[in-house]
Design a protein around this motif. Structure first.
Motif, mmCIF file in Angstrom:
data_model
loop_
_atom_site.group_PDB
_atom_site.id
_atom_site.type_symbol
_atom_site.label_atom_id
_atom_site.label_comp_id
_atom_site.label_asym_id
_atom_site.label_seq_id
_atom_site.Cartn_x
_atom_site.Cartn_y
_atom_site.Cartn_z
ATOM 1 N N LEU A 169 0.706 -1.211 0.012
ATOM 2 C CA LEU A 169 0.027 0.009 0.058
ATOM 3 C C LEU A 169 0.861 1.370 0.153
ATOM 4 O O LEU A 169 0.278 2.327 -0.528
ATOM 5 C CB LEU A 169 -0.826 0.058 1.228
ATOM 6 N N MET A 170 2.268 1.150 0.545
ATOM 7 C CA MET A 170 2.981 2.412 0.603
ATOM 8 C C MET A 170 2.951 2.629 -0.909
ATOM 9 O O MET A 170 3.135 3.779 -1.364
ATOM 10 C CB MET A 170 4.040 2.028 1.295
ATOM 11 N N VAL A 171 3.425 1.767 -1.690
ATOM 12 C CA VAL A 171 4.075 2.070 -3.277
ATOM 13 C C VAL A 171 2.346 2.280 -3.922
ATOM 14 O O VAL A 171 2.541 3.165 -4.684
ATOM 15 C CB VAL A 171 4.486 0.987 -3.857
ATOM 16 N N SER A 172 1.258 1.640 -3.626
ATOM 17 C CA SER A 172 0.357 1.924 -4.318
ATOM 18 C C SER A 172 -0.330 3.087 -4.169
ATOM 19 O O SER A 172 -0.796 4.052 -5.088
ATOM 20 C CB SER A 172 -0.663 0.979 -3.899
ATOM 21 N N SER A 173 -0.128 3.685 -2.872
ATOM 22 C CA SER A 173 -0.696 4.936 -2.736
ATOM 23 C C SER A 173 -0.080 6.061 -3.167
ATOM 24 O O SER A 173 -0.681 7.151 -3.597
ATOM 25 C CB SER A 173 -0.759 5.355 -1.211
ATOM 26 N N GLU A 174 1.366 6.062 -3.542
ATOM 27 C CA GLU A 174 2.101 6.890 -4.416
ATOM 28 C C GLU A 174 2.026 6.790 -5.815
ATOM 29 O O GLU A 174 2.233 7.926 -6.396
ATOM 30 C CB GLU A 174 3.693 6.852 -3.847
ATOM 31 N N MET A 175 1.378 5.668 -6.317
ATOM 32 C CA MET A 175 1.281 5.842 -7.661
ATOM 33 C C MET A 175 -0.033 6.363 -8.208
ATOM 34 O O MET A 175 -0.201 6.723 -9.315
ATOM 35 C CB MET A 175 0.962 4.102 -8.048
ATOM 36 N N VAL A 176 -0.966 6.811 -7.282
ATOM 37 C CA VAL A 176 -2.247 7.038 -7.619
ATOM 38 C C VAL A 176 -2.286 8.663 -7.613
ATOM 39 O O VAL A 176 -2.734 9.377 -8.477
ATOM 40 C CB VAL A 176 -3.480 6.709 -6.995
ATOM 41 N N ALA A 177 -1.879 9.062 -6.602
ATOM 42 C CA ALA A 177 -2.036 10.776 -6.419
ATOM 43 C C ALA A 177 -0.443 11.008 -5.522
ATOM 44 O O ALA A 177 -0.853 10.893 -4.012
ATOM 45 C CB ALA A 177 -3.137 11.201 -5.632
ATOM 46 N N ALA A 178 0.416 11.581 -6.067
ATOM 47 C CA ALA A 178 1.504 11.866 -5.092
ATOM 48 C C ALA A 178 2.441 12.825 -5.846
ATOM 49 O O ALA A 178 2.124 12.893 -7.179
ATOM 50 C CB ALA A 178 2.227 10.682 -4.797
ATOM 51 N N THR A 179 3.260 13.324 -5.138
ATOM 52 C CA THR A 179 4.419 14.409 -5.852
ATOM 53 C C THR A 179 5.664 13.694 -5.484
ATOM 54 O O THR A 179 6.731 14.453 -5.863
ATOM 55 C CB THR A 179 4.218 15.738 -5.302
ATOM 56 N N HIS A 180 5.890 12.540 -4.771
ATOM 57 C CA HIS A 180 7.192 12.288 -4.430
ATOM 58 C C HIS A 180 7.076 10.759 -3.951
ATOM 59 O O HIS A 180 5.850 10.365 -3.780
ATOM 60 C CB HIS A 180 8.012 13.134 -3.573
ATOM 61 N N GLY A 181 8.201 9.914 -3.770
ATOM 62 C CA GLY A 181 8.115 8.689 -3.156
ATOM 63 C C GLY A 181 8.372 7.812 -4.197
ATOM 64 O O GLY A 181 8.684 8.019 -5.542
ATOM 65 N N ILE A 182 8.775 6.390 -3.711
ATOM 66 C CA ILE A 182 9.374 5.173 -4.531
ATOM 67 C C ILE A 182 8.107 4.991 -5.802
ATOM 68 O O ILE A 182 8.439 4.954 -7.075
ATOM 69 C CB ILE A 182 9.579 4.160 -3.855
ATOM 70 N N GLY A 183 6.947 5.030 -5.314
ATOM 71 C CA GLY A 183 5.788 4.499 -6.293
ATOM 72 C C GLY A 183 5.745 5.666 -7.251
ATOM 73 O O GLY A 183 5.529 5.558 -8.501
ATOM 74 N N TYR A 184 5.843 7.022 -7.139
ATOM 75 C CA TYR A 184 5.464 7.923 -7.818
ATOM 76 C C TYR A 184 6.673 8.196 -8.901
ATOM 77 O O TYR A 184 6.622 8.414 -10.038
ATOM 78 C CB TYR A 184 5.692 9.312 -6.873
ATOM 79 N N MET A 185 8.005 8.055 -8.401
ATOM 80 C CA MET A 185 8.911 8.062 -9.439
ATOM 81 C C MET A 185 8.922 6.854 -10.117
ATOM 82 O O MET A 185 9.360 6.979 -11.429
ATOM 83 C CB MET A 185 10.386 7.903 -8.451
ATOM 84 N N THR A 186 8.699 5.697 -9.780
ATOM 85 C CA THR A 186 8.567 4.458 -10.624
ATOM 86 C C THR A 186 7.544 4.540 -11.614
ATOM 87 O O THR A 186 7.647 4.339 -12.805
ATOM 88 C CB THR A 186 8.188 3.305 -9.940
ATOM 89 N N MET A 187 6.237 5.162 -11.407
ATOM 90 C CA MET A 187 5.352 5.424 -12.411
ATOM 91 C C MET A 187 5.617 6.461 -13.437
ATOM 92 O O MET A 187 5.563 6.346 -14.582
ATOM 93 C CB MET A 187 4.082 5.896 -11.555
ATOM 94 N N GLN A 188 6.384 7.567 -13.025
ATOM 95 C CA GLN A 188 6.894 8.566 -13.759
ATOM 96 C C GLN A 188 7.960 8.059 -14.665
ATOM 97 O O GLN A 188 7.921 8.458 -15.874
ATOM 98 C CB GLN A 188 7.490 9.735 -13.042
ATOM 99 N N ALA A 189 8.455 7.095 -14.368
ATOM 100 C CA ALA A 189 9.600 6.350 -15.425
ATOM 101 C C ALA A 189 8.803 5.508 -16.348
ATOM 102 O O ALA A 189 9.225 5.494 -17.797
ATOM 103 C CB ALA A 189 10.556 5.361 -14.542
#
Length: 257
Positions: free
Chosen positions: A189-209
């Motif tokens: 959930l740490m990664v999933s929450s950052e993939m949906v709506a975030a401006t930073h984080g491991i999930g956010y960076m991976t989705m941006q890539a």
């Protein structure tokens, strides 16, 4: 079987998979499957230096806060529900209803209420990880040997002493099992929450890539999550084994008898 033999057998399949991937990517280069040296270089550049304080640390902080909340609430609620019959009958349908709702589905409304900051991510992590702890705590309470409870009453132990000296030690293997499951859920959930709506984080960076077709960065993010998951689980296993050494020793004695 000796420890080194078990370790060698456990590493055989991952080593073969890495060797096969290295051979395949070297013989047939593919932009979506970068060679291992390229992946490792990107991992070092991205996660060990550039984005460690801005993305990795905030993600782990949200993970730790959400898991701590889930562990505390799940344990306390599980003890109450497991020990108070009328509360169990009233709360059990609500608990099973709540755990059937995927926490990821709650991210959009939580973002609307709490915003895209860390609060919504901590809430999602806590909400998803609390149910494994809660349910296994309740189940562990049910599995306490009635003879132990009768003995505690016969020697005059109060409710608090019975809970501390009899019930919790007997239920601790189940509780640690639920806590370990909750740990894995919290990481997801740490990664999933950052993939949906975030401006930073491991999930956010991976989705941006992924959105920019930056395959080395995507694989570097996957590698980072694998390493973090392995280290966190190893640390938890060490703590659990130390805390349950008495239980493991007793089980081994029964098996040898």
């Amino acid at each position: 079987m000796k420890n080194w033999t078990r370790a060698a057998l456990g590493l055989a399949v991952p080593a073969a998979a890495v060797a096969g991937y290295a051979a395949a990517t070297t013989a047939n280069p593919d932009p979506f499957f970068p060679p291992i040296p390229v992946m490792l270089k990107r991992f070092a550049d991205l996660w060990l230096f550039e984005h460690l304080p801005t993305d990795v640390v905030p993600s782990l902080r949200n993970f730790a806060a959400g898991y701590a909340i889930a562990l505390t609430l799940g344990l306390l609620a599980g003890i109450l529900v497991g020990r108070i019959r009328w509360l169990k009958e009233m709360a059990e349908p609500l608990i099973h209803f709540g755990r059937s709702v995927p926490p990821i589905m709650l991210i959009p409304p939580l973002v609307l209420v709490l915003g895209i900051g860390d609060a919504s991510k901590v809430f999602v992590i806590a909400l998803g990880a609390v149910f494994p702890v809660l349910l296994t705590t309740v189940d562990g309470m049910r599995q306490v040997d009635p003879a132990l409870l009768d003995m505690s009453r016969s020697i005059g132990l109060g409710r608090v002493q019975t809970l501390r000296r009899i019930v919790l030690p007997a239920a601790s293997p189940a509780i640690y099992g639920g806590a370990q499951t909750g740990l894995q859920v919290a990481l997801i959930l740490m990664v999933s929450s950052e993939m949906v709506a975030a401006t930073h984080g491991i999930g956010y960076m991976t989705m941006q890539a992924q959105a920019t077709f930056n395959a080395p960065s995507v694989w570097a993010g996957i590698l980072l999550l694998a390493v973090l998951g392995f280290l966190i689980n190893a640390a938890f296993t060490l703590v659990r084994n130390r805390a349950l050494a008495w239980h493991t020793g007793r089980a081994a004695a029964y098996a040898a008898a």
